[in-house]
Scaffold this active site. Structure first.
Site, PDB file in Angstrom:
ATOM      1  N   ASP A 285       0.842  -1.201   0.000  1.00  0.00           N
ATOM      2  CA  ASP A 285       0.000   0.000   0.000  1.00  0.00           C
ATOM      3  C   ASP A 285       0.876   1.250   0.000  1.00  0.00           C
ATOM      4  O   ASP A 285       0.370   2.372  -0.116  1.00  0.00           O
ATOM      5  CB  ASP A 285      -1.015  -0.008   1.148  1.00  0.00           C
ATOM      6  CG  ASP A 285      -0.377  -0.136   2.517  1.00  0.00           C
ATOM      7  OD1 ASP A 285       0.857  -0.163   2.602  1.00  0.00           O
ATOM      8  OD2 ASP A 285      -1.132  -0.218   3.515  1.00  0.00           O
ATOM      9  N   SER A 286       2.193   1.062   0.050  1.00  0.00           N
ATOM     10  CA  SER A 286       3.120   2.178  -0.167  1.00  0.00           C
ATOM     11  C   SER A 286       2.925   2.787  -1.551  1.00  0.00           C
ATOM     12  O   SER A 286       3.424   3.883  -1.818  1.00  0.00           O
ATOM     13  CB  SER A 286       4.578   1.711  -0.004  1.00  0.00           C
ATOM     14  OG  SER A 286       4.827   0.601  -0.837  1.00  0.00           O
TER      15      SER A 286
ATOM     16  N   ASP B 232      -0.776  -6.296  -0.407  1.00  0.00           N
ATOM     17  CA  ASP B 232      -1.185  -5.718   0.879  1.00  0.00           C
ATOM     18  C   ASP B 232      -2.694  -5.641   1.008  1.00  0.00           C
ATOM     19  O   ASP B 232      -3.391  -5.265   0.051  1.00  0.00           O
ATOM     20  CB  ASP B 232      -0.637  -4.282   0.983  1.00  0.00           C
ATOM     21  CG  ASP B 232       0.565  -4.189   1.907  1.00  0.00           C
ATOM     22  OD1 ASP B 232       0.831  -5.146   2.661  1.00  0.00           O
ATOM     23  OD2 ASP B 232       1.243  -3.145   1.864  1.00  0.00           O
TER      24      ASP B 232
ATOM     25  N   LYS C 165      -0.599  -9.541   2.786  1.00  0.00           N
ATOM     26  CA  LYS C 165       0.122  -9.043   3.961  1.00  0.00           C
ATOM     27  C   LYS C 165      -0.819  -8.124   4.727  1.00  0.00           C
ATOM     28  O   LYS C 165      -1.579  -7.369   4.125  1.00  0.00           O
ATOM     29  CB  LYS C 165       1.381  -8.277   3.539  1.00  0.00           C
ATOM     30  CG  LYS C 165       2.151  -7.694   4.730  1.00  0.00           C
ATOM     31  CD  LYS C 165       3.523  -7.185   4.352  1.00  0.00           C
ATOM     32  CE  LYS C 165       3.544  -5.816   3.701  1.00  0.00           C
ATOM     33  NZ  LYS C 165       2.941  -4.731   4.519  1.00  0.00           N
TER      34      LYS C 165
ATOM     35  N   GLU D 109      -1.034  -5.690   8.586  1.00  0.00           N
ATOM     36  CA  GLU D 109      -0.264  -5.076   9.666  1.00  0.00           C
ATOM     37  C   GLU D 109      -0.889  -5.412  11.018  1.00  0.00           C
ATOM     38  O   GLU D 109      -2.115  -5.401  11.155  1.00  0.00           O
ATOM     39  CB  GLU D 109      -0.227  -3.550   9.481  1.00  0.00           C
ATOM     40  CG  GLU D 109       0.491  -3.129   8.210  1.00  0.00           C
ATOM     41  CD  GLU D 109       0.579  -1.611   8.066  1.00  0.00           C
ATOM     42  OE1 GLU D 109       0.179  -0.871   8.989  1.00  0.00           O
ATOM     43  OE2 GLU D 109       1.063  -1.162   7.001  1.00  0.00           O
TER      44      GLU D 109
ATOM     45  N   GLU E 298       9.477  -3.781  10.564  1.00  0.00           N
ATOM     46  CA  GLU E 298       9.823  -2.454  10.014  1.00  0.00           C
ATOM     47  C   GLU E 298      10.330  -1.505  11.103  1.00  0.00           C
ATOM     48  O   GLU E 298       9.672  -1.304  12.137  1.00  0.00           O
ATOM     49  CB  GLU E 298       8.585  -1.849   9.314  1.00  0.00           C
ATOM     50  CG  GLU E 298       8.871  -0.486   8.694  1.00  0.00           C
ATOM     51  CD  GLU E 298       7.873  -0.047   7.631  1.00  0.00           C
ATOM     52  OE1 GLU E 298       6.981  -0.833   7.254  1.00  0.00           O
ATOM     53  OE2 GLU E 298       7.992   1.106   7.174  1.00  0.00           O
TER      54      GLU E 298
HETATM   55  O1  KIV Z   1       3.563  -1.127   1.684  1.00  0.00           O
HETATM   56  C1  KIV Z   1       4.750  -1.467   1.668  1.00  0.00           C
HETATM   57  O2  KIV Z   1       5.498  -1.247   0.711  1.00  0.00           O
HETATM   58  C2  KIV Z   1       5.265  -2.188   2.831  1.00  0.00           C
HETATM   59  C3  KIV Z   1       6.756  -2.308   2.919  1.00  0.00           C
HETATM   60  C4  KIV Z   1       7.318  -1.042   3.392  1.00  0.00           C
HETATM   61  C5  KIV Z   1       7.147  -3.459   3.753  1.00  0.00           C
HETATM   62  O3  KIV Z   1       4.535  -2.571   3.669  1.00  0.00           O
END
Ligand code: KIV
Length: 303
Positions: free
Chosen positions: A58-59, A97, A127, A129, A196
């Site tokens: 989600d970056s 994500d 993924k 969090e 992280e």
């Molecule tokens: O969203 C992302 O790119 C991440 C990485 C920073 C691990 O969660």
């Protein structure tokens, strides 16, 4: 290009969920390499370069979409980008994500949304969090057949609650909390864990205390793998460089801001000065057709 050439271009990922789950540096494995990817060309390039796992993070919100945080990123955004990644790297190991508020509400919500990432976007895994508070979600997802990568430490979706984008686990209580989070995520069935922005020594301790691989980002050299956001690595920022936040861990391998700015300025200059397009950039027409066309236009003007 023949079908065989194509097969040579796309290295088949040697990674399966079980092989990654067992991938520990202490057993002699080389560290895993994970890189974010949000589109087909970067996915293709990263896969061809031998990156082990692609993360549709989600970056994308801060790296490419111009948001100030990852919070506005939607499930449809991730599906859109993950599909492109899958098209660019059909055989890569792709993790997508789950964005903010797409898994927190209930187990049913988490399963339905994670299922979309596998079915509609072609991701291999999701993924999410969170540590102990997300253990039940991770268990529910894995029991539903959805492989999960955990993410603890600095968790950008809830960075506000953590006091901003700052190092986590620096004091004893914080370090013990993160260790408990790591254990809970591993015991709940995650097959890998992103850690992280924690002190390097804590990254190493977490790595030695859990059975699944840790993938560090700002978590020191003793993790079982490392991940970076590709735009950080390449020096590409959505904001002007002076306003962009460049974390300490983000080693820059390329000055892409500068390279692109130079290329864009060169294109603008060439167009304005008549240096583009040149004959080699243009398409021809038979001279007799051009002559007839001109003659007809002339005749029309005379009539
Ligand atoms: O969203 C992302 O790119 C991440 C990485 C920073 C691990 O969660």
């Amino acid at each position: 290009m023949t079908a065989n050439d194509g097969a040579a271009v796309h290295r088949r990922s040697s990674h399966t969920i079980p092989s990654i789950r067992n991938h520990k540096v202490r057993d002699g494995s080389a560290p895993l390499v994970m890189l974010t990817a949000y589109d087909a060309p970067t996915a293709r390039l990263a896969h061809e370069a031998g990156v082990d796992m692609l993360l549709v993070g989600d970056s994308v919100g801060t790296a490419l979409l111009g948001y100030d945080s990852t919070v506005p990123v939607t499930l449809d955004d991730i599906i859109h980008h993950a599909r492109a990644v899958r098209r660019g790297a059909p055989t890569a190991h792709v993790v997508a994500d789950l964005p903010f508020m797409t898994y927190q509400a209930s187990e049913a919500q988490a399963i339905a949304n994670a299922g979309r990432l596998l079915q509609e976007a072609g991701a291999d895994a999701v993924k999410l969090e969170g540590g102990r508070t997300m253990a039940a979600r991770i268990r529910a997802l894995t029991e539903a057949g959805i492989p999960v990568v955990g993410h603890i430490g600095l968790t950008p979706q809830t960075a506000g609650a953590l006091g901003g984008m700052r190092v986590q686990g620096r004091d004893l209580d914080g370090a013990l909390d993160l260790l408990a989070d790591a254990r809970a995520v591993a015991e709940a069935g995650a097959y890998a864990l992103v850690v992280e922005v924690v002190p390097a020594v804590l990254g190493g301790i977490i790595t030695s205390e859990i059975a699944i691989p840790t993938i560090g980002i700002g978590a020191g050299p003793d993790c079982d793998g490392q991940v970076l956001v590709w735009t950080d690595l390449a020096g590409l920022t959505a904001k002007p460089p002076a306003e962009a936040i460049s974390p300490r861990f983000a080693r820059q391998y390329l000055p892409l801001n500068d390279l692109l700015e130079e290329a864009f300025a060169s294109f603008a200059r060439d167009v304005r000065e008549g240096a583009y397009p040149l004959p080699e950039h243009t398409y021809s027409m038979k001279e007799e057709i051009a002559a007839t066309l001109r003659a007809r236009l002339e005749a029309g003007r005379d009539a």
